[in-house]
Design an enzyme around this catalytic site. Structure first.
Site, PDB file in Angstrom:
ATOM      1  N   ASP A   1       0.834  -1.204   0.000  1.00  0.00           N
ATOM      2  CA  ASP A   1       0.000   0.000   0.000  1.00  0.00           C
ATOM      3  C   ASP A   1       0.869   1.255   0.000  1.00  0.00           C
ATOM      4  OD1 ASP A   1       0.889  -0.706   2.595  1.00  0.00           O
ATOM      5  OD2 ASP A   1      -0.674   0.518   3.525  1.00  0.00           O
TER       6      ASP A   1
ATOM      7  N   GLU B   1       0.109  -1.438   5.671  1.00  0.00           N
ATOM      8  CA  GLU B   1       1.195  -0.998   6.560  1.00  0.00           C
ATOM      9  C   GLU B   1       1.016   0.467   6.918  1.00  0.00           C
ATOM     10  OE1 GLU B   1       5.033   0.696   7.798  1.00  0.00           O
ATOM     11  OE2 GLU B   1       3.895   1.250   6.032  1.00  0.00           O
TER      12      GLU B   1
HETATM   13 ZN    ZN Z   1       6.795   2.286   3.972  1.00  0.00          ZN
END
Ligand code: ZN
Length: 392
Positions: free
Chosen positions: A82, A144
């Site tokens: 992401d 993340e």
């Molecule tokens: Zn990163």
């Protein structure tokens, strides 16, 4: 078979053209499945066994575990799929079109950190005909940048299992073996409103908050007197009072007040103990002010992380890069991979200075040295892995 997997720049171009923004604002949050599918296809073509693992209770999000070879031990090359959101109007070229300019590759995620995948795949490609003594695993995670739910799902599932892990966050290929943790927390105080002319008509949440703030500031001093680590540019744990909302009118007793703050614990400080300490310090104020005090995490938090200086992976990374392992100020998935039992470092191409910024780029000159260092790591931990056992 390998010719079905595009070359490095083609792969990067496709990844950048496939938006996968994570956002805590629901309307802006996107699925990462298209990125996972691309990576799975490429790695599948190279002979990796691929497993797409949906993130429970998070539809549209998945991790990918791609494994070459088999058996215990081995090396994980890990990245998140992401990106953060971007302000497209501030970019010189489209964030979703890989653009080469001044020996740099521009695009959202070039350095943080879609760029790591084609580079890791390029390094892996050299080993597809080589018998591996221990597996090489390419790991691609979800979310993340928002909740770390992808990494948490891996911990919950107890996989992948390997001996070593390198997370390719942008460190300009300097090894990182430590970072602080990150907690974002709230304290909500509920009292009773009433006419301001007679305090006995209510319970003032702002009065209680005043004492809560004092307790937090005292706790911060306590932490900073008891914990310090000179490897960090800010050598003490921090506690930042971030925002506060409460009350509505000067002539009403304040019925409700809410504070949000963050804590950055040093390695060795446990998130749950910090939460316990704070709760112990503020809960006596409930009786004193006749209010309820509710302490809640705003997200589950990122633990602090440390791999010892003398760990094999740290030593090897220092040898291959010529840089001494350092500490960084940002949080990563490293503590989660460590919880899975892997010796973990953070080391990847590109600079954190370009991350989360308009005109994010990866310098072209970073690519070949990174392929080279990752290849040496694969050679050491997957091909020559038997030396591990002999070294005992
Ligand atoms: Zn990163």
């Amino acid at each position: 078979m390998s010719q079905q997997t595009p070359n490095l720049l083609q792969m990067l171009g496709q990844l950048i053209a496939t938006p996968s923004i994570s956002s805590t604002t629901p309307g802006r949050d996107m699925s990462n499945l298209s990125v996972i599918t691309l990576l799975a296809e490429w790695l599948d073509n190279l002979g990796f066994k691929t497993e797409i693992m949906p993130v429970p209770e998070n539809p549209g999000k998945a991790n990918l575990i791609a494994t070459l070879g088999q058996g215990p031990g081995g090396l994980v090359l890990s990245g998140h799929t992401d990106t953060v959101p971007c302000n497209e109007e501030l970019w010189q070229s489209s964030p979703f079109a890989l653009t080469e300019r001044d020996n740099r590759l521009y695009g959202l995620g070039t350095c943080d950190m879609k760029g790591f995948f084609p580079i890791a795949i390029e390094a892996a490609r050299q080993f597809i005909e080589t018998p591996l003594a221990a597996p090489l695993i390419i790991l691609a995670t979800a979310d993340e940048e928002s909740s770390m739910s992808g990494a948490q799902a891996l911990v919950d599932a107890g996989k992948p299992k390997a001996r070593y892990a390198i997370i390719g966050e942008p460190t300009e290929m300097s090894p990182i073996r430590m970072h602080k943790g990150m907690m974002m927390e709230s304290i909500r105080i509920t009292g009773n409103s009433g006419h301001s002319s007679d305090p006995s008509l209510g319970a003032n949440a702002l009065d209680a908050m005043h004492s809560v703030l004092s307790e937090l500031v005292k706790y911060r001093t306590h932490l900073q007197q008891n914990y310090t680590n000179s490897a960090f540019s800010v050598s003490v744990p921090t506690l930042n009072l971030g925002c506060i909302h409460g009350g509505d009118n000067p002539n009403r007793i304040c019925g409700q007040c809410e504070l949000e703050y963050d804590v950055r614990p040093l390695p060795g400080m446990d998130l749950s103990l910090v939460r316990e300490d704070i709760s112990k310090r503020v809960s006596p104020l409930e009786d004193k002010f006749g209010v309820t005090i509710d302490c809640q995490p705003l997200f589950s938090g990122i633990p602090s992380f440390e791999t010892k200086q003398n760990a094999s992976l740290v030593q090897m990374a220092e040898q291959f890069t010529g840089h001494t392992a350092q500490a960084v100020a940002f949080g990563t998935e490293a503590p989660f991979l460590q919880e899975l039992g892997m010796e973990t470092i953070i080391m990847g191409p590109g600079s954190i200075k370009q991350a989360h910024q308009p005109d994010e780029f990866l310098a072209l000159e970073q690519i070949n040295p990174t392929v080279d260092i990752l290849s040496k790591m694969i050679q050491r931990y997957c091909v020559d892995a038997h030396e591990e056992h002999q070294g005992g």
